[in-house]
Design an enzyme around this catalytic site. Structure first.
Site, short mmCIF file in Angstrom:
data_model
loop_
_atom_site.label_atom_id
_atom_site.label_comp_id
_atom_site.label_asym_id
_atom_site.label_seq_id
_atom_site.Cartn_x
_atom_site.Cartn_y
_atom_site.Cartn_z
CG ASN A 54 38.45 39.56 31.65
OD1 ASN A 54 38.19 38.98 32.70
ND2 ASN A 54 38.46 40.88 31.54
NE ARG B 41 40.25 39.17 35.86
CZ ARG B 41 39.10 39.52 36.43
NH1 ARG B 41 37.95 39.21 35.84
NH2 ARG B 41 39.09 40.16 37.56
CG HIS C 9 39.40 44.36 39.86
ND1 HIS C 9 38.60 44.81 40.90
CD2 HIS C 9 38.65 43.49 39.15
CE1 HIS C 9 37.41 44.24 40.81
NE2 HIS C 9 37.41 43.43 39.77
NE ARG D 1 32.37 39.70 44.23
CZ ARG D 1 33.34 39.90 43.35
NH1 ARG D 1 34.52 40.33 43.75
NH2 ARG D 1 33.14 39.66 42.07
CD GLU E 229 39.80 43.73 33.70
OE1 GLU E 229 38.64 43.77 33.24
OE2 GLU E 229 40.06 43.21 34.80
C1 LIG Z 1 38.43 39.99 41.15
C2 LIG Z 1 37.05 40.37 40.76
O1 LIG Z 1 36.26 40.78 41.59
O2 LIG Z 1 36.74 40.25 39.46
P1 LIG Z 1 35.33 40.60 38.77
O3 LIG Z 1 35.09 42.04 39.03
O4 LIG Z 1 35.57 40.27 37.30
O5 LIG Z 1 34.30 39.71 39.42
MG LIG Z 2 35.64 43.03 35.46
#
Ligand SMILES: CC(=O)OP(=O)(O)O
Ligand SMILES: [Mg+2]
Ligand SMILES: Nc1ncnc2c1ncn2[C@@H]1O[C@H](COP(=O)(O)OP(=O)(O)O)[C@@H](O)[C@H]1O
Length: 381
Positions: A5, A74, A163, A224, A367
């Site tokens: 993952n 993943r 996710h 983000r 996951e």
């Molecule tokens: C899709 C995604 O944001 O994955 P992660 O939370 O693992 O960065």
């Molecule tokens: Mg994660």
């Protein structure tokens, strides 16, 4: 079964025993995590995987083990092409490569994991399990952006959602916690890790989710921005003189909690809030405000909500985030019990008050187990 993952900055790996049946199926034989990839001594995901392989070797459970039956990977972006677990061959790998522009922080990491694992064990079936797959059931009204149709179709601009493996697993586990069939339960799943997303799941089927074309949309995340007026991008380009790549980096890596207060770890933010730090308090408030908006929105989307499930690093561990996100929502039938919420634990549990119409739960995600289960089902079909 080995599961890899790869997230944007970490590699989680697990070796699971999928032989036999009953509650032992999926027992964890070994597991580990390589974090802060790209920041320090671990240069990239390839180096991370080599470190993971060496660690498994040390435990006598190396990739060369004859008992290893398959590797489950993943893969974050499957586009519209992949909506099911898929046996990886050169053609599939090439298709996953084509989706890199839609998940530049994630798909390259997944590809490097696949390439290294295939190199080490070309004899084994390797299966891709896509983050986007669970969201493929969203109705067009939720999946479409109101953008010129020809342009959107030509460039694949639509909501894919991510996710999905976690949203699928957690929505089912929540139904199990309530002693109900997933087909009769409506759930809002809040996956709050470093990346964070919300989903509305009706009777086990995803009907909306907060991430979009890429994993940038929606909730406030560690680094983000989540939702933002798209015109901010034009403004930063025209008035701020920033390039497309600079804005991409700004919104993906220097925004969210880290952009607001310099820290992306909710533990550190909690500690700073305790000292009365205003930037940490603001970051927390913006994070929680966005979360509440999605709870309200998905309550309306679902019409009837049976459960709200918190999962992933922040969702499973931060009682403060859970409390603040759902405070004062009694009118929606949502009441968190302060004592239950404060109890730490590692298994699925209810934190709602007895009188709460909506069950509120903390449901640890897995996951890796979900990827192993889907990989096992495909390989044994
Ligand atoms: C899709 C995604 O944001 O994955 P992660 O939370 O693992 O960065
Ligand atoms: Mg994660
Ligand atoms: N005890 C805790 N209290 C509050 N937040 C926590 C705690 N443990 C972990 N977290 C949060 O969880 C985040 C990591 O979540 P995780 O689901 O492992 O993320 P990812 O899979 O995206 O790497 C950390 O950045 C931190 O903010």
């Amino acid at each position: 079964m080995l599961v890899l993952n790869s997230g944007s900055s970490s590699l989680k790996y697990q070796l699971l025993d999928m032989a036999g049946s009953g509650p032992d199926r999926g027992a964890r034989l070994a597991s580990g995590i390589v974090e802060r990839i790209g920041e320090g001594p671990v240069a990239d995901h390839e180096a991370a995987l080599k470190q993971a392989a060496a660690e498994l070797d040390r435990q006598g459970l190396g990739l060369d083990s004859p008992e290893l039956a398959a590797v489950g990977h993943r893969v974050v972006h499957g586009g519209t092409r992949f909506t099911e677990p898929t046996l990886i061959d050169d053609a599939v790998l090439a298709e996953i490569e084509k989706l890199v522009p839609l998940a530049p922080l994630h798909n390259p990491a997944n590809i490097s994991g696949i390439t290294v694992a295939r190199g080490l064990r070309p004899d084994l079936p390797q299966v891709a399990v896509f983050d986007t797959a669970f969201h493929a059931t969203m109705p067009e009204a939720a999946a479409r952006y109101a953008v010129d149709t020809a342009t959107a179709d030509r460039f694949g601009v639509r909501r894919y959602g991510f996710h999905g493996t976690s949203h699928a697993y957690v929505s089912r586990a929540t139904a199990r916690l309530l002693g109900k069939d997933p087909a009769e339960v409506n759930t809002i799943v809040l996956h709050l890790g470093n990346g964070a997303s919300a989903s509305a799941v009706r009777g086990g089927v995803c009907v909306d989710t907060s991430m979009g074309l890429t994993p940038l949309e929606g909730l406030v995340m560690g680094t983000r921005s989540g939702d933002i007026d798209p015109a901010a991008i034009f403004h930063l380009a025209r008035v701020g003189g920033m390039s497309t790549d600079e804005i991409d980096t700004l919104l993906n890596k220097r925004s969210g909690l880290v952009g607001l207060c310099g820290d992306n770890d909710m533990r550190e933010i909690g500690r700073r809030m305790g000292e009365g730090d205003p930037a940490a308090q603001l970051a927390f408030d913006v994070y929680v405000h966005r979360l509440r908006k999605y709870v309200g929105a998905y309550t309306a989307v679902l019409g009837r909500v049976d459960a709200i499930a918190f999962t992933a690093g922040v969702g499973e561990n931060s009682a403060a985030v859970r409390e603040a996100a759902l405070r004062g929502l009694g009118a929606l039938g949502i009441e968190v019990d302060a004592v239950r919420n404060a109890i730490r634990g590692s298994s699925a549990r209810l934190i709602s008050a007895a009188a709460s119409r909506v069950a509120v739960a903390v449901v640890p995600t897995d996951e890796e187990l979900e990827i192993a289960t889907q990989t096992y089902a495909l390989v044994n079909r």
